[in-house]
Structure formats: structure tokens, C-alpha cells
Write an enzyme that holds these catalytic residues in place. Sequence first.
Site, short mmCIF file in Angstrom:
data_model
loop_
_atom_site.label_atom_id
_atom_site.label_comp_id
_atom_site.label_asym_id
_atom_site.label_seq_id
_atom_site.Cartn_x
_atom_site.Cartn_y
_atom_site.Cartn_z
N PHE A 3 0.85 -1.19 0.00
CA PHE A 3 0.00 0.00 0.00
C PHE A 3 0.89 1.24 0.00
O PHE A 3 1.79 1.38 0.83
CB PHE A 3 -0.90 0.02 1.24
CG PHE A 3 -2.05 -0.95 1.16
CD1 PHE A 3 -2.13 -1.92 0.18
CD2 PHE A 3 -3.08 -0.89 2.10
CE1 PHE A 3 -3.18 -2.81 0.13
CE2 PHE A 3 -4.15 -1.77 2.05
CZ PHE A 3 -4.20 -2.73 1.06
N GLU A 4 0.60 2.16 -0.89
CA GLU A 4 1.36 3.39 -0.99
C GLU A 4 0.39 4.57 -1.05
O GLU A 4 -0.81 4.41 -0.89
CB GLU A 4 2.28 3.35 -2.22
CG GLU A 4 3.30 2.22 -2.18
CD GLU A 4 4.21 2.17 -3.39
OE1 GLU A 4 4.25 3.15 -4.16
OE2 GLU A 4 4.88 1.13 -3.59
N GLY A 5 0.94 5.76 -1.29
CA GLY A 5 0.09 6.94 -1.47
C GLY A 5 -0.79 7.21 -0.28
O GLY A 5 -0.33 7.34 0.85
#
Length: 603
Positions: free
Chosen positions: A386-388
Site C-alpha cells: 500500500f502506498e500513497g
Amino acid sequence: MKLRGPVALALALAALHAITPSAAGAAANILANPGFESGLSGWTCSATSGAQAVTSPVHGGAAALRATPAGSDTARCQQVVTVKPGTAYQLSAWVQGGYVFLGATGTGGTDPQTWGSPGAAWTQLKTSFTTGPSTTSVTVYVNGWYGQGAYLADDVVLDGPGGTPDTQAPTVPGNLSAGGATSSSLTVSWSAATDNVGVARYEVSRDGGAPVAVTGTSHQATGLAASTTYRFKVRACDAANNCSAYTPEVSGTTTSGGGGGGALPKRVMVGYLHASFANGSGYIRMSDVPNEWDVINLAFGEPTSVTSGDIRFRQCPAAECPNVEPEADFVAAIRAKQAQGKKVLISIGGQNGQVQLTTAAARDKFVESVSAIIDRYGLDGLDIDFEGHSLYLNPGDTNLANPTTPVIVNLISALKTLKSRYGAKFVLTMAPETFFVQLGYQFYGPGPNGTADSRSASYLPVIHAMRDDLTLLHVQDYNSGPIMGLDGQYHTMGGHDFHVAMTDMLLAGFPIMGNAGNMFPPLRQDQVAIGLPASPNAGNGFTTVAEVQKAFDCLAKGANCDTYRPRGVYPNLRGLMTWSINWDKYNGFEFSRSHRAYLNGLT
């Protein structure tokens, strides 16, 4: 009606007297040395604060306090003062500085805190509290904030009645036991102690080390090594810091294995395979993935919308990847890799795959859709990338072990459900960026004043909740800004010191926002790998082969270290992760061939 003569004068003088300070009386200040006229007498200041009494500038009298935050130290100065139970108190101080905090702890109710940013002008901070029914002492404090320069404080006032000092210690806790063993944790429990006023906390010491304070009658010790025996003892303390003697020690032993992952080798190489897209590095068929890789993460499963929880995976379209294999060949190649002992996972997220499990419905859809992908391709587990803006912490969500933000709580619940569904061999890995993990040494969510980035260190509660089921954590040591290490210095990606400092934080543990009462405990050595770009094209922060191996030598052998010295030697550090297998091929297989040979040469 106008008044004249002596009567008018007398009434005027009476009115004037009624509004002067002498009529109201001075504050009943019960603090010792409130204006720092006697130096730091009565106050305890953090060791690295450089705290001192200065003669200029001052608000009143001849002196004031000056202290400077350094690294993870907020330069706190505090004083324990005896108070009366069930009584209202007013707290104030005159301050200067970028950010200055004033508050009290141990009040027996909601501990007050206020802050200001007065700059070079003296400004008064004020707050209040009411002591609890059994509170006989409180700790009053003033401190600055990380990286904000020196602050000044003067004329600190705690207005209210003093209390009778409590000098009686609690009784020794009884029936201490250690059980609930997993491969990385033990649960210690005991029966409650008694005190003439009340027990404020218990302190648990492991193997004779510094105690950990807890408020209940049990404590889970985490981050332990598998198949290892640990010793525990506990004592009871009251609010006046009177503590009982320690109990006799008891022992507990962790179980073997743990974290899933089947029969992975002692040193692993993890690579991401561009299975659903091409980005200039070229498509690689599953059957053509080189043998150097132990874990192959299929990039990426992505949601149908940010908050749907509905994750979909498809092979790269032929228009984008002309040499993509038919699905039957793809599945057969996965089976062949697994027969060789490799693990093939679905990686969820990536740069474009924002996943926010804001509701229970999204959580359940996540479990259902991820399970469908795992089952369709016969995969070994799941990688969370998971990023952002996928993860964040709401204001007030500060307790690592008990998060309240829905996107965090729902992700933890979903991962536990998947682990339960697939059992002990389920491989769970995570690939957060440093912003979401090591930044927690300085910032955690929106911070005390609500102005920090709410995503700061938001992976930490997920990692902590899943630490007993986590196979590998390989933080991305790239695409990162400078991050402060445990040495209080900022480290920059691209060199071996950055990897040493970032990895040391995971294996030594660290206080979140410098708060020793809110620790991120260390992970097991076999759970941690270093995340790197495979080539200069793959991401910012590319590190040469020599620098990577120098970092690994420092961490695993205690050799070839430079300016950063890790808190320990970690001979069981698990290995390396890279973005990506495709970029490694594009770069002539330099990463996989050089580092596989290096890892194979380690004992």
C-alpha cells in the site's frame, strides 16, 4: 446621583482596592523553584536537552529556563508535586520559542496539555485539571518540539492546595506466570497489588532489563526470538513513585518457527515481477524468472475503486506485452516454481493501486476478492504494498497496540482473516516506504497539534498487529527523503549507511515520536529484508553492489560499518528485496547474480 466629599473618596478607594491583585491574593503556587531562581533545583530535565537557568531573557525575577530539543528528545523539564485528591488546579507558564508545550501527567483523569508558538515574545500558556479520587501527586512538565530550536520558560504556576506526601509503597504482586507462547511473544500475568492510595502502574522487567510500565495485570512481550527462554519479574508502583520489591522471576519459552512462509531458505531474495503491465523494462514470462529468486511477488492486484475493497488481477494484455503467455502456461509455471521451493504471492497496491478499507463491507470484499485471486492461481500468500493515501491515522489515534482509524483496523482484521483461512503456511509480506515506518521515530499521524501528515508512520500499527504472522518486512529503502536514525542524525538514500540505519530501527525497535511509553518493539531478524531498486532506472536511491554488501556486512557481521553504528549485530538478517525482477534483467542481472552469490557465502 453624584457623590461628593469624603464619602465619595472612600467609596472610590474601596472600589479600587476590590480590583487590585492584592485583594485577590497571589496564586497559591505549590511548585518548587517556579521561576528557576535556584537553577534547576526541583526540576528534572532530559539528559540531552542542555537545560540551564539563564539570566536573559527572563519574564520575572532573575532567571528563566532555557532548553533545546535534540534528535528524538523534546527537551522536557518536569517536576513531581504532591496534590490533594478530587481537587481543581490551575497550571500556567510564561514561554518563548517555536513550539512550547505545558501539561501534567498522572492526574487521575484527563491529563491536560496546551501549547503555543510564541516566537520571541513572552506568552502565557494556561490549562487546568481536577485530580482523581486517589491521586496524591502529579508531574508538571514543559517541553519543546523536534527540530524547533531552543525554548524558554519562566514563572511556572500550579495553583491549588498541596497534599500530604505518600511514602507507602504498594504490596508485591502475586501469582506471576508466563505463558501464551508464540514464536515471537509471551504473555506475563499476575494478581493485583494493593496500596494505601492506589496502584498507578506495574513495571515488568525482562531478563533484568529496563522495566516496561503497564496499567493492567498482564503484559505481552513481543519481538522475541523463536525457541528461546526469557525471564520476567514485576513490581507495583503508586502515583508518588513508591514501588514495591520485584516478584521472584518466572520463565517462559517461545515456540519454534512462526510467521508462516513454509520452507524458505535462511537467506532470501525477493523480487517483484511485472505480471500485469509493462513499463519499459520488458515482460518476463513466469517460466523465465531466474532461479536466484526465492519469493516472486506478482505486481499488482488493484482495486476497482479506492474504497471498494474489490481487488482484481489480470495478466498483462497482449497489446502491451506481446510475449505474454496463456493463463494455463502462467499457472503451470507457478506450479513449477513452487515445486522448486519458490513462493509466489499476489502483491496488492503499488503506486497506482490506492486501497482504503473504510468500511466493514470493503474489508469483507477485500478478503473475498484476494482469496479468489489466491485460489485461482494457487498462490502461496499475499504481499501488502500500500502506498500513497491508502493508509493514514485519524487525529487522536496514537496507541500503537490499539488503533482506531477504520482503514487501519479493517486492514488488520482482513489480514488476520486471510491468515486464519489459509493456515500456517500462508506467506505474508509487506513493502512499505520509509515514510510509513521509520518516520515514526519523529512523527506519527497528524501529531499533537494536528498539522503533520496523517499518513506518517501509518504502517506501524499494521506491522505491529501482524508481527506474529508476518513472514517478511522489506521496507523500500528508496524513493525516500532523509530519515532520522536512532543516532539522532538524518540519513540519505543511496549509500550503505542509509540501509544500516533504517534496518537497525526495525531490529532494535524505537520510541514512536520519541515517547518511551509508546514503543515499536523490534522484529525478529528472520522477518526483515532490505528493499532496494535493481537498477538506476528502477527508482531513486539506487545503491551499488559494493555499498549494499557493505551494509549487510555491518548489520549481519558487525564489520565494514561507517558513521552509523547499529545497536546490535544481526546474523539472522533474512535477505534482500528488489523492484524488480524485470529491471534486474534490463540491467544484465547484476542485482540477482551478485547478491545471490554474496548471500550464499554467508554462514
